[in-house]
Design an enzyme around this catalytic site. Structure first.
Site: not given
Ligand code: LLP
Length: 418
Positions: A240, A275-278, A314, A318, A343, A372
């Site tokens: 997050g 659980e880092p993503g972004r 995105r 959003y 379109c 994303y």
């Molecule tokens: N763990 C869980 C359970 C999650 O649901 C998520 C993201 C993450 C980890 C990773 O979160 P991050 O570190 O990437 O913030 N499509 C949207 C973002 C959706 C995120 C969903 N869950 C966007 O483009 O902003």
């Protein structure tokens, strides 16, 4: 910090001119920088070095490209997956099953069975019902599923409503007030080994206080469970952490986040999971696009580019901001609307934005598109599925080919009775 920089007046990914990639692969195309991704993976790990026991599970959903997963596997990351599809990607990238966490509110029985067969390390259960089902599937197989219980702490992450997950009205986790009794019941089920709690309150979080509050609540719950004689050895704090999308924007980064976590969890005596993503992939990629033409508008001109909302959804979904820059800036600026060819009016990347002046045929990039981005692409308007490239120093390679509309058409059938 990233490795997409101007050199002699042209934008490069590390040591490769983006124009060279565009010329060879065509546009639109996502370009990832290996050095940037590696750097972010290391910075995040380093930020948590004060914690005694850490497990890092990269959120595959943010960028599931196989080459990206391979890079992170080499950095010692496991994976956080939310479908069998993501699990198979993580395994294909060489991540050990034991390092993979299965999250998600709708795991099917079949997916749980597949995950058990693959020796997955941890299931983050989102309901008691799911736990009961998993226990039964595991018992049939004669194995024990390792699990945590995801708790909804009812904390507002102060992010966009569509990516907020920790409020009581959201579909995620079990209610905080009921978590202890559910955990106790699941803990005695044969086939299940409950080892901790999980929480994830949202994405693109730019204020650490909601996370601090949520984690503190999880700590209290952990102590309650232990007082009841229940075992809690793992605490999964989710992902997050937000990233800056605008030049000059300053946000709490991994170091501040790590310090906050170290403070909140200092007496937890548990393995802390993330659980880092972004924060790993966001700045590691750009979307390269070509200007089709510039069309006069009622107020500002429309810069029509060949990337669209199907390639990078995105902004449409959003109202997200992605900086736009010319690959070969002249120094001149214009105020323009940047739009794609699809379109509908939601196919808009920017309105009345001060940007590098561009004309038909020029290349531009949308920045901070590594998370994303490609993963949310689709083929709306019968457009191609956007390709992906990875750069490493002066080398580059296509890491996902463009899927042409003809390939998609070839998978469709007209029944003989039509
Ligand atoms: N763990 C869980 C359970 C999650 O649901 C998520 C993201 C993450 C980890 C990773 O979160 P991050 O570190 O990437 O913030 N499509 C949207 C973002 C959706 C995120 C969903 N869950 C966007 O483009 O902003």
């Amino acid at each position: 910090m990233d490795h997409f920089e101007l050199k002699n007046g042209a934008l490069y990914a590390e040591d490769v001119p983006l124009a060279a990639i565009a010329a060879a692969v065509g546009t639109p195309v996502y370009v990832y920088s290996r050095a940037t991704l590696t750097r972010h993976a290391r910075v995040f790990r380093e930020a948590l070095s004060a914690l005694p026991r850490v497990h890092l599970a990269f959120a595959v959903k943010s960028n599931p490209n196989l080459a990206v997963l391979k890079l992170l596997a080499k950095e010692g990351y496991g994976a956080d997956v939310v479908s069998a599809g993501e699990m198979h990607r993580a395994l294909a990238a060489g991540m050990p099953g034991a390092d993979i966490v299965f999250s998600g509110v709708g795991k099917t029985g079949r997916e749980m069975a597949e995950a058990l067969d693959a020796g997955l390390g941890q299931f983050n259960l989102e309901s008691e019902e799911e736990g009961v089902e998993l226990a039964a599937i595991a018992a049939v197989r004669g194995v024990v599923a390792t699990a945590t219980l995801r708790v909804n702490p009812d904390v507002d992450a102060k992010t966009h409503a569509k990516i907020s997950t920790g409020k009581s009205e959201n579909k995620f986790g079990v209610p905080y007030d009921r978590a202890a009794e559910i955990y106790a019941r699941l803990s005695v089920m044969p086939g299940l080994m409950m080892r901790g709690l999980a929480v994830h309150i949202g994405s693109q979080i730019t204020d650490l206080e909601p996370s601090r509050l949520a984690f503190a609540k999880m700590g209290d719950l952990m102590r309650t469970l232990r007082e009841q004689g229940l075992s809690v050895t793992h605490m999964d704090l989710g992902g997050g952490l937000g990233v800056p999308y605008r030049v000059g924007e300053t946000l709490p980064g991994p170091a501040e986040y790590g310090a906050m976590v170290a403070e909140v969890t200092r007496d937890w005596d548990a393995t802390i999971m993330f659980e880092p993503g972004r924060v790993i992939t966001g700045n590691g990629g750009v979307l390269v696009t070509e200007v089709i033409r510039v069309k006069p508008g009622a107020v500002n001109p429309f810069v029509v580019v060949d990337a669209a909302m199907n390639d990078l959804v995105r902004p449409a979904m959003y109202d997200a901001w992605h900086d736009f820059a010319a690959v070969q800036p002249t120094g001149e600026r214009i105020t323009a609307n940047i739009v794609g060819p699809i379109c509908e009016s939601s196919d808009t990347f920017a309105m009345a934005r001060d940007v590098d002046a561009v004309v038909a045929g020029d290349l531009g990039v949308f920045r901070t598109a590594g998370a994303y981005g490609a993963t949310m692409a689709n083929t709306y308007n019968s457009r191609a599925l956007v390709p992906e490239v990875m750069v490493d120093g002066d080398k580059w390679a296509i890491v996902a080919e463009r899927i042409e509309p003809a390939t998609i058409l070839a998978a469709e059938r007209v029944p003989e009775w039509l």
